[in-house]
Enzyme design. Structure first.
Site, mmCIF file in Angstrom:
data_model
loop_
_atom_site.group_PDB
_atom_site.id
_atom_site.type_symbol
_atom_site.label_atom_id
_atom_site.label_comp_id
_atom_site.label_asym_id
_atom_site.label_seq_id
_atom_site.Cartn_x
_atom_site.Cartn_y
_atom_site.Cartn_z
ATOM 1 N N ASP A 743 0.856 -1.184 0.000
ATOM 2 C CA ASP A 743 0.000 0.000 0.000
ATOM 3 C C ASP A 743 0.889 1.231 0.000
ATOM 4 O O ASP A 743 2.077 1.160 0.345
ATOM 5 C CB ASP A 743 -0.934 0.008 1.209
ATOM 6 C CG ASP A 743 -2.116 0.956 1.014
ATOM 7 O OD1 ASP A 743 -2.234 1.546 -0.074
ATOM 8 O OD2 ASP A 743 -2.921 1.119 1.953
ATOM 9 N N GLU A 781 13.685 6.371 -9.263
ATOM 10 C CA GLU A 781 13.394 5.016 -9.722
ATOM 11 C C GLU A 781 13.077 4.124 -8.522
ATOM 12 O O GLU A 781 13.625 4.307 -7.443
ATOM 13 C CB GLU A 781 14.606 4.447 -10.470
ATOM 14 C CG GLU A 781 14.864 5.100 -11.816
ATOM 15 C CD GLU A 781 14.035 4.474 -12.918
ATOM 16 O OE1 GLU A 781 13.280 3.541 -12.614
ATOM 17 O OE2 GLU A 781 14.138 4.918 -14.061
ATOM 18 N N ASP A 813 -2.740 -2.579 -2.944
ATOM 19 C CA ASP A 813 -3.782 -1.607 -2.609
ATOM 20 C C ASP A 813 -3.371 -0.237 -3.136
ATOM 21 O O ASP A 813 -2.229 -0.004 -3.513
ATOM 22 C CB ASP A 813 -3.979 -1.559 -1.093
ATOM 23 C CG ASP A 813 -5.371 -1.099 -0.712
ATOM 24 O OD1 ASP A 813 -6.069 -0.540 -1.577
ATOM 25 O OD2 ASP A 813 -5.762 -1.288 0.453
ATOM 26 N N HIS A 946 -0.837 -0.970 4.962
ATOM 27 C CA HIS A 946 -1.418 0.366 5.146
ATOM 28 C C HIS A 946 -1.001 0.962 6.487
ATOM 29 O O HIS A 946 -0.607 2.135 6.564
ATOM 30 C CB HIS A 946 -2.938 0.281 5.057
ATOM 31 C CG HIS A 946 -3.634 1.552 5.426
ATOM 32 N ND1 HIS A 946 -3.737 2.627 4.557
ATOM 33 C CD2 HIS A 946 -4.253 1.945 6.570
ATOM 34 C CE1 HIS A 946 -4.384 3.616 5.152
ATOM 35 N NE2 HIS A 946 -4.705 3.224 6.368
#
Length: 971
Positions: A743, A781, A813, A946
């Protein structure tokens, strides 16, 4: 100056832009739009018609006037002019996708689709088009046009709903199929301009497409309702024409008027942008008309040439249909705010909280496996009664010394609405050196003050003439002549109102309860609101005619389909296992039976201020009582009483103890109230500078004796996880499997840099996790960063299992549909390239994109009304994408509001997982989040990623210490 009023003017340095603009004062330079990415299929997937056999030469498009797909989107408000490449050569990792994949049992043929060129503005039809810049997602078009009674201007239409605001790429390409070959028309009859011939026999030319196997069979069938309304297309086709004026007519409104004079030829149902015309009827191949220019009585020749025949249900028509439906919503007196329509006249007022709630709808037309649908969702806009100026006054009263800094900290990044035009803006800065008494130059070259501007254009008298101005910096865009527009939009705090829920209110339980009662609708209420919208459309003759004129009709009720309820899962503890109940909550079982693995806590320290001594002792006593049932051994802590609760006191005391006692397993801190600054300081110390697992406890959460036992149980389970313990597991039939969650958190305070959270399982039962964080700068990058994460997790997996995983499943996600193809060949190859670090290692890989911010709602059909579906409800047909293997899964128990599922898109499947395996594995992983003894909306590795990204980006602003990567220290 009055001492109670803030001293607005100050010495803060400012770097004004070269161009300062006000909304509405530049007629040739439209206001910026924040596009949101839709969820429908991509442009260029429509059906192309071809006459079966015709020896006549194919229709040659006019070379000078670039027509076709690019012209079509230009006609709808989409800028397809050449744009210089963005400085960001590499797509950002945030909100991207890992790629597109196919099940191994599919037959796939590589195909190339021609890309339409992006013409230079100089070769397009001349005119002062007011079309704003926009970028094309799969089902999103933006723009703005002028309204005429009989002409439907195309523009500023969003063809899908989004719950978030995503930045578009700096340039885009449109993919189209081969242009149609149309027969040469017969000689034009002077008495008949409409085609009297029967409709030509057209065959649908479709390139061979792979069969997507996406339907499973496991589970119990259930009758479900959706917030989608079926759309019927009654017209044979939509006809696209290119209109040429000779000599050239520069004024766009004049071109509208000239075409309007020939309604006897075109009919009164038209959509025209100045050069591209859409009609529901077929004219002759070329129609020549004459008009007289009123300004100089010059004769103007109008040439209308058929360029494209669009099948009514093709993807090419979807953006156009969204323009039509947006027009329908306006005819219902709904006000456009952002991307949704609201009704301010029906606002619900929460006077005790100084809030207004505007009811409304988010609606778009999309094409799915089941056909053409209107996706309609009930939306609410929370508007505060306090203006930004009121907020500034309140800040000044609380902190006069650092007033400007506190204002900028609170306001920058906030979304405000200006009620005089119902537009929303993001505050990017505050200009403390400008006031409403300053002037700016309008597009006609006239100079006017802000005071005069608002008085003249809106009849508003500004009361505070020494307030600073808010700065909104729109993204760079081009005007109608290809010129790059830069500048700032300056707003008055007095006329700008805050939107959204205040942070202080989010922490007020009673206030949030009052708010959620208004905006969280039950399935019955949600369905009733959609029925109300359909009734308003059918009862409004003008609105219903707008759809009928284009051959569109809406079904009278929401669409109903059959879904499935997946089997309940078995939860495994150390000595017992059980099948979950229907509400999917096992808090009783995990607090009375031993966890899979517990870590003895013999060396830990408890830091608390003197006034929290009683609560600290009660907490330790309770922890010792409840440790036995879960199988955890806990010794008394090192008691550290603090003389005060200042940040310096906590940090200095913790550092001194860690320096002396090198064996401390856990640092537990009790703090007085909600202290974000203190919490952040403790976490930075324990996660970055002196790595040690830490637990910060608000004294309020342990201050109620009746709730102390349940709170202490949750705290102890969480501490066990941070030490490396394992709470519970589920049966995983796939062997040698690694599951990865990714995430992204965007840090708005530090140049929108991205923070990537990466969490991977490193044992066979998916109960041991390895985590890493990557800070991604805008131009950096990410190849090396992803390699660092994945190779590190594979090495850890090998250390634990003495082998490498045979299958790797990735849940990614933070992704929008508009970026699926942009990043399709970007992240997945990087992940696969990491396998080269190991000799002869080629694991099977499955990649899912996880989308939470969707507008699809599920209702369970009860005998007399709709109710909330049960956890485990899955839908894998009808509403699914035409382009991907995907499914919708409602894994969590819904206590308030409607059942909003999570959308899973399989973009790579080299492991040959069947749809049933994909759905069952995903549902199993939704049981594995150890912060909650129940199922959650997304798979546990996604939630862990997350939490990790948020902690690192919001609190730490730094990568956590490598010593903590083997434990879930971020819970």
């Amino acid at each position: 100056m009055d001492p109670v009023r803030p001293l607005f003017r100050g010495p803060t340095p400012v770097h004004p832009s070269q161009c300062v603009r006000m909304p509405g004062c530049w007629p040739q330079a439209p206001r910026p739009l924040e596009p949101a990415w839709g969820r429908a299929g991509p442009a260029g997937r429509g059906l192309v018609f071809r006459k079966p056999e015709d020896s006549s030469p194919p229709l040659q498009p006019v070379q000078k006037d670039s027509v076709g797909l690019v012209s079509m989107f230009r006609g709808m408000g989409l800028d397809t002019a050449f744009r210089p490449p963005s400085k960001r050569e590499v797509p950002p990792l945030g909100r991207g996708v890992l790629g597109r994949g196919l099940s191994a049992n599919m037959v796939r043929k590589d195909r190339e689709e021609p890309r339409s060129s992006l013409p230079d503005p100089s070769v397009l039809a001349a005119g002062d088009s007011k079309l704003a810049e926009a970028s094309v997602g799969w089902s999103r078009m933006l723009g703005r046009g002028s309204s005429e009674v009989s002409l439907l201007p195309l523009g500023r239409a969003a063809s899908s709903i989004g719950r978030g605001m995503d930045k578009p790429p700096s340039a885009f390409g449109l993919t189209a199929r081969d242009p149609p070959r149309l027969p040469q028309p017969p000689a034009l009859s002077p008495t008949s301009l409409h085609s009297a011939d029967p409709p030509p026999v057209l065959t649908m030319e479709r390139k061979e497409k792979e069969l997507l196997v996406k339907q499973g069979s496991k589970g119990t069938p259930q009758s479900l309702g959706l917030n989608l309304i079926k759309i019927q297309c009654h017209n044979e086709a939509v006809y696209q024409y290119h209109v040429t004026f000779s000599p050239s007519v520069e004024c766009k409104s004049m071109r509208f008027g000239m075409l309007k004079d020939h309604q006897s030829v075109t009919g009164n149902v038209t959509a025209f942008d100045g050069s591209i015309l859409y009609l529901p009827v077929k004219l002759q191949q070329v129609v020549e008309l004459k008009s007289q220019r009123k300004t100089d009585d010059a004769e103007i020749s109008i040439k209308i040439q058929l360029t494209k025949i669009l099948e009514p249900c093709s993807d090419l028509c979807i953006p156009f249909y969204n323009v039509v439906f947006r027009r329908v919503m306006k005819l219902l007196d709904m006000k456009l705010v952002g991307r949704n329509f609201y009704d301010p006249t029906s606002a619900m007022v929460l006077q005790q909280h100084r809030l207004q709630i505007w009811p409304g709808y988010a609606a778009s037309i999309r094409r799915t496996d089941g056909g053409l649908f209107l996706l309609a969702d009930v939306s609410h806009k929370v508007i505060r009664n306090d203006s930004v100026l009121d907020v500034m006054h309140a800040i000044y009263q609380q902190n006069k010394e650092h007033f400007q800094d506190e204002c900028s900290k609170l306001l920058v990044g906030s979304i405000v609405i200006t009620r005089y035009n119902n537009r929303t803006y993001r505050i990017d800065d505050v200009d403390w050196n400008k006031t409403p008494k300053d002037s700016f130059v309008m597009s006609d070259g006239k100079e006017i003050t802000f005071l005069e501007y608002y008085s003249k254009n809106y009849g508003i008298t500004v009361k505070e003439d020494d307030q600073p101005l808010l700065i909104h910096r729109p993204s760079e865009r081009q005007n109608n002549h290809g010129m790059l527009l830069k500048g700032e939009i300056l707003l008055l705090p007095e006329l700008s109102f805050m939107t959204g829920i205040p942070e202080k209110m989010k922490k007020d339980f009673r206030a949030m309860k009052d708010l959620t009662q208004q905006i969280n609708l039950s399935p019955k209420q949600h369905h009733g609101a959609l029925e109300c919208l359909l009734q308003r459309i059918s009862q409004n003759e003008t609105a219903s005619n707008e759809l009928t004129r284009w051959g569109l009709s809406l079904h009278k009720d929401v669409h109903k389909i059959e879904g499935r309820l997946l089997p309940m899962e078995r939860i495994n503890l150390r000595n017992t296992s059980f099948v979950t109940s229907e509400d999917l909550n096992w808090v009783k079982e995990v607090t009375r039976d031993a966890s899979i693995l517990t870590i003895p806590m013999h060396f830990w320290a408890l830091f608390y201020p003197k006034r929290a001594m009683d609560q600290a002792r009660e907490l330790v006593n309770m922890l010792e009582k409840i440790a036995g049932p879960i199988g955890m051994r806990i010794s008394p802590p090192a008691w550290v009483e603090l003389k005060d609760d200042r940040i310096e006191t906590y940090i200095r005391t913790i550092q001194s103890l860690l320096g002396v006692e090198g064996k401390i397993q856990m640092v537990v801190c009790i703090i007085m109230g909600t202290r974000d600054d203190l919490y952040g300081a403790i976490k930075k110390l324990c996660c970055v500078q002196s790595p040690v697992p830490s637990q910060v406890i608000n004294v309020r959460t342990i201050g109620q004796p009746t709730r102390l036992r349940s709170v202490a149980q949750k705290i102890l389970l969480q501490m066990n996880c941070k030490l490396g313990g394992e709470l519970w597991g589920v049966d995983i039939p796939l062997k040698q499997l690694m599951v990865i969650g990714m995430d992204v958190y965007h840090d708005p305070s530090r140049g929108m840099r991205s923070v990537v959270g990466f969490v991977a399982s490193i044992n066979l039962t998916l109960t041991k996790w390895y985590s890493r964080v990557v800070f991604q700068m805008p131009h950096q990058e990410i190849v090396d960063s992803l390699k660092l994460c994945l190779v590190g997790s594979l090495k850890k997996y090998y250390e634990v299992n003495h082998c490498l995983p045979e299958k790797i499943v990735v849940y990614r996600d933070g992704v929008s549909d508009g970026q699926l193809k942009t990043v399709a060949n970007y992240e997945i190859p990087q992940l696969q390239k990491c396998f080269e670090a190991f000799d002869n290692y080629h694991p099977k890989m499955v990649v899912f994109v996880v989308q939470k911010k969707i507008s699809t709602n599920l209702y369970l059909a009860a005998p007399d009304h709709f109710v909330t579906p049960s956890p485990g409800t899955v839908v894998d047909h009808t509403i699914t994408s035409c382009e991907w293997v995907d499914f919708y899964l409602l894994a969590h128990h819904v206590r308030q509001g409607c059942g909003i599922p999570t959308h899973y898109i399989c973009v790579l499947n080299t492991a040959n997982l069947s749809p049933d395996h994909m759905q069952r594995l995903t549902f199993k992983l939704c049981h594995m989040y150890w912060n909650w003894p129940g199922t959650i909306r997304v798979p546990a590795p996604c939630k862990y990623a997350h939490k990790l990204a948020f902690l690192s980006g919001q609190i730490l602003h730094h990568e956590p210490a490598i010593q903590l990567c083997g434990n879930l220290f971020f819970l």
